[in-house]
Design an enzyme around this catalytic site. Sequence first.
Site: not given
Ligand code: BES
Ligand code: MN
Length: 514
Positions: A279, A353
């Site tokens: 990230k 997931r």
């Molecule tokens: N924990 C994150 C989701 C999240 C992001 C929660 C920002 C709260 C604020 C999750 O694990 C994630 O990174 N999801 C990705 C999925 C994507 C790679 C398909 C996302 O939402 O960007």
């Molecule tokens: Mn994630």
Amino acid sequence: MEFSIKVRGPEKTRQACVVVGVFESNRLSTAAEAVDRASQGYLSRILKRGDLRDKAGATLLLHGVPGVAAERVLLVAMGKQDGLGERAYRDALRAALRVLSEIGVGQATLHLTELEVKGRDAAWNAEQAVMAALAEAYRFDRMKSEPAKDLPKLKTLTLAVAGRAQVKSAEAAAARGRAIARGMHLAQDLGNLPGNVCTPTYLAEQAKKLAKEHGLKAQVLERKDMEALGMGSLLSVAKGSDEPPKLIVLHYNGGVRKAQPVALVGKGITFDAGGISLKPPGDMDEMKYDMSGAASVLGTLQAVAELKLPLNVVGVIPACENLPSGRANKPGDIVKSLSGQTIEVLNTDAEGRLILCDALTYAERFQPAAVVDIATLTGACVIALGHATSGLLANDDGLADELLAAGQASGDRAWRLPLFEEYHDQLKSNFADMANIGGRPAGTITAAAFLSKFTEKYPWAHLDIAGTAWRSGKEKGSTGRPVPLLVHFLAGRAGQRRDGVKDAPTAGSQLVGT
Ligand code: BES
Ligand code: MN
Ligand code: ZN
């Protein structure tokens, strides 16, 4: 804090502070009228000067009101008289409790609870008041070298109801409000703790502690246990970190033995750096909240145990970290889930997931009446629904409706998104049974569509709490949501199943073979 319910007027009891409502244009509530009468019009004379603003939540503190036994009278603006809404009521509660804590009184009586809120009853009013009072008293100061000094001194809060007939239900609601608030505080503490403290091991210890204190049964599966079971998907996320993963299982048995349990499955990523699909650094600290689903399961179980709800609940928490390392998942890696289905990991940041799917398959062994998973799963959900509303997706309309109603009843709302067949197309992989991402469109739905491939054996619902579990910015912190929704949902289930007999599957249910 102690709570009690009473019926008497505001003017007679000797106390530190009485809180009464005033509607727009200085229209007096019944309690304010009583104060006005006792003080021979003192209140209306003061209000005529215009010191109390009209906006719901404005306050005016009066001392030594003649003819009134209380030391102080706190006036709270309630907004429009006809159709006092939930929002205004809650704003007013929050404002009143803020003032009570600022002036540092030890005891007070709230007359706001006897007002008529549109579509709500005295029980709801009381539950919200208790929750607001306990929320006002919540501090997270554990990581500071000195504890917070601004704690409210309020020890006893009396809630007024309009008549005798409402005392019993308001008392029950106050007890529920207290259990919910305490469950939220547990969830908030866990969410607010940093990743270097709140590790998977720490979560497992907290679960065991909860079990010990509340007579639950706790079981913790270690890496080797998960290997033996074949949880290749969950373990693929865990292997990028030196922290050992845990699969935490908690049983609350308040129902008869043969009653099928409700399973709550909570995402427990104690820190989500994204893995190799790292990230960006801005706000990455907030990914310590990525175990908020897990925290809500623990908070809910605590509340359910405190309320001794007559039903069985199983909590399942897959817990690990998602970090980049020489051993971490790489984009393109293919892993085999506990269900036997293979998954191509196209983005290592879609890790929630990957751990949930194995936990959801594991939940089959409890022959659950229903399974609800709770997860900070997608940033897309924050875009779709913002911070006010949790995302809800389900393979069972009856279960979805129950959760929507629980959200409505608790003020901790969710909104349903569709799970049509078409969305599964986005998860196709050339190399495995499915990919772990479905591209940018409908990110919350494709995440749930992925999970739905692992939940065909029971009625299932998924709550995406990415937007509701915490606040960013100046007020950064965990919210304790969706504990209120979940407790209301389970209380509803407990009510329906007092005899312990399982309900017939609802229309559209996919319950098979149990
Ligand atoms: N924990 C994150 C989701 C999240 C992001 C929660 C920002 C709260 C604020 C999750 O694990 C994630 O990174 N999801 C990705 C999925 C994507 C790679 C398909 C996302 O939402 O960007
Ligand atoms: Mn994630
Ligand atoms: Zn995550």
